[in-house]
Scaffold this motif. Structure first.
Motif, PDB file in Angstrom:
ATOM      1  N   ARG A  79     -14.132  15.193  10.159  1.00  0.00           N
ATOM      2  CA  ARG A  79     -15.565  15.141   9.880  1.00  0.00           C
ATOM      3  C   ARG A  79     -16.016  13.688   9.987  1.00  0.00           C
ATOM      4  NH1 ARG A  79     -19.535  17.890   6.496  1.00  0.00           N
ATOM      5  NH2 ARG A  79     -21.001  16.388   5.596  1.00  0.00           N
ATOM      6  N   VAL A  93     -23.828  14.024  11.380  1.00  0.00           N
ATOM      7  CA  VAL A  93     -22.505  14.543  11.029  1.00  0.00           C
ATOM      8  C   VAL A  93     -21.937  15.330  12.199  1.00  0.00           C
ATOM      9  CG1 VAL A  93     -23.485  16.613   9.953  1.00  0.00           C
ATOM     10  CG2 VAL A  93     -21.166  15.874   9.349  1.00  0.00           C
ATOM     11  N   THR A  94     -20.633  15.093  12.472  1.00  0.00           N
ATOM     12  CA  THR A  94     -19.935  15.774  13.553  1.00  0.00           C
ATOM     13  C   THR A  94     -18.606  16.300  13.021  1.00  0.00           C
ATOM     14  OG1 THR A  94     -20.891  14.242  15.168  1.00  0.00           O
ATOM     15  CG2 THR A  94     -19.010  15.565  15.896  1.00  0.00           C
ATOM     16  N   LYS A  95     -18.338  17.590  13.268  1.00  0.00           N
ATOM     17  CA  LYS A  95     -17.072  18.194  12.880  1.00  0.00           C
ATOM     18  C   LYS A  95     -16.324  18.611  14.136  1.00  0.00           C
ATOM     19  CE  LYS A  95     -19.119  20.083   8.637  1.00  0.00           C
ATOM     20  NZ  LYS A  95     -19.443  21.326   7.883  1.00  0.00           N
ATOM     21  N   GLU A 118     -19.233  11.032   9.865  1.00  0.00           N
ATOM     22  CA  GLU A 118     -20.613  10.811   9.442  1.00  0.00           C
ATOM     23  C   GLU A 118     -21.036   9.412   9.863  1.00  0.00           C
ATOM     24  OE1 GLU A 118     -21.296  11.555   5.317  1.00  0.00           O
ATOM     25  OE2 GLU A 118     -20.111  13.393   5.285  1.00  0.00           O
ATOM     26  N   GLU A 167     -10.300  12.959   7.613  1.00  0.00           N
ATOM     27  CA  GLU A 167      -9.358  13.794   8.353  1.00  0.00           C
ATOM     28  C   GLU A 167      -8.043  13.865   7.605  1.00  0.00           C
ATOM     29  OE1 GLU A 167      -7.667  14.277  12.940  1.00  0.00           O
ATOM     30  OE2 GLU A 167      -8.570  12.393  12.281  1.00  0.00           O
TER      31      GLU A 167
END
Length: 258
Positions: A58, A51-53, A60, A93
């Motif tokens: 966000r 997971v990257t924010k 996944e 988003e």
């Protein structure tokens, strides 16, 4: 390297006909050991979730069943074929969600151990190439490659250190050319029980993209269990330390020697 520590932990239990498994997973470090000549080994990531924010979005990425098939060419070299049969990318988003799924890229590697089995410092050379088999939303559609030179040695007792310098030739984001990327890591691993090994790792990557260098760093932890001299189970977690690094990666996997 976690696999090297496990190799020592289960070595006494393995016969000459069935040497203990020595896998590249878990963690990001690549092992120096190779598959025995004429034998196969499969290393699979059963589940890998990242997971990257960033910037209100966000992302996944779920990889299911990632597989590396290895074949021992000689007592000091092997051929390796890696691919991910199922990827699912989800981006959330501004209240919207988009998804893409499909087959991942294929990686071909050749590992050559440069030192003898009894050397105090173990070194290998691993040239590799990535083939762009993933769909447009899951890959960049470009062939890329590089060279890794893992170095492994025992510090004291059951503690092993692995260094992992690597140089990559990467495609520019705009597709107009190629540029260099550098990766390195330091891994410490130790056997804490007859069949259990734990490890901690600091990983870094510099991608010298013409539009701006991308710096990534993570702190990683992993554990491996030798279910038998020929079977290893593992799980791990990677924690991003910079804004360009995935915030969290969780994975489980297994390795089987034949």
């Amino acid at each position: 390297m976690i696999a090297a520590a496990l190799l020592m932990a289960v070595g006494a239990a393995a016969s000459a006909e069935a040497p203990p498994i020595c896998a590249d997973r878990p963690a990001k470090a690549t092992g120096v050991c190779t598959v025995p000549a004429g034998q196969f080994q499969i290393e699979t990531g059963t589940l890998d979730w990242t997971v990257t924010k960033s910037g209100g979005a966000r992302t996944e990425l779920l990889a299911i069943g990632a597989i590396v098939v290895k074949y021992g060419v000689s007592d000091a070299s092997d051929l390796e074929l890696g691919f991910v049969p199922a990827l699912r990318l989800t981006v959330k988003e501004a209240g919207t969600r988009s998804r893409a799924s499909g087959f991942g890229d294929v990686t071909l590697r050749f590992k050559q151990r440069l030192t003898g089995t009894g050397a105090g410092v173990q070194v290998a050379m691993i040239p590799f190439v990535k083939l762009p088999t993933a769909g447009h939303d899951l890959g960049n559609g470009k062939a890329e490659g590089g060279l890794a030179v893992p170095v492994s040695f025992t510090l004291a007792g059951p503690v092993t250190m692995t260094l992992g310098p690597e140089i990559d030739l990467l495609a520019d984001t705009d597709g107009s050319g190629r540029h260099v990327g550098l990766t390195n890591l330091v891994t410490l691993s130790a056997t804490v029980a007859p069949r259990v090994t734990i490890g901690g790792e600091l990983w870094s990557s510099q991608n010298f993209e013409p539009s701006g260098t991308i710096w990534q760093t993570s702190a990683d932890a992993a554990i491996a269990y030798a279910a038998s001299p020929r079977v290893q189970l593992d799980l791990g977690a990677n924690f991003g330390l910079t804004r360009h690094t995935p915030d969290l990666e969780l994975y489980t996997g297994a390795s089987i020697a034949f």
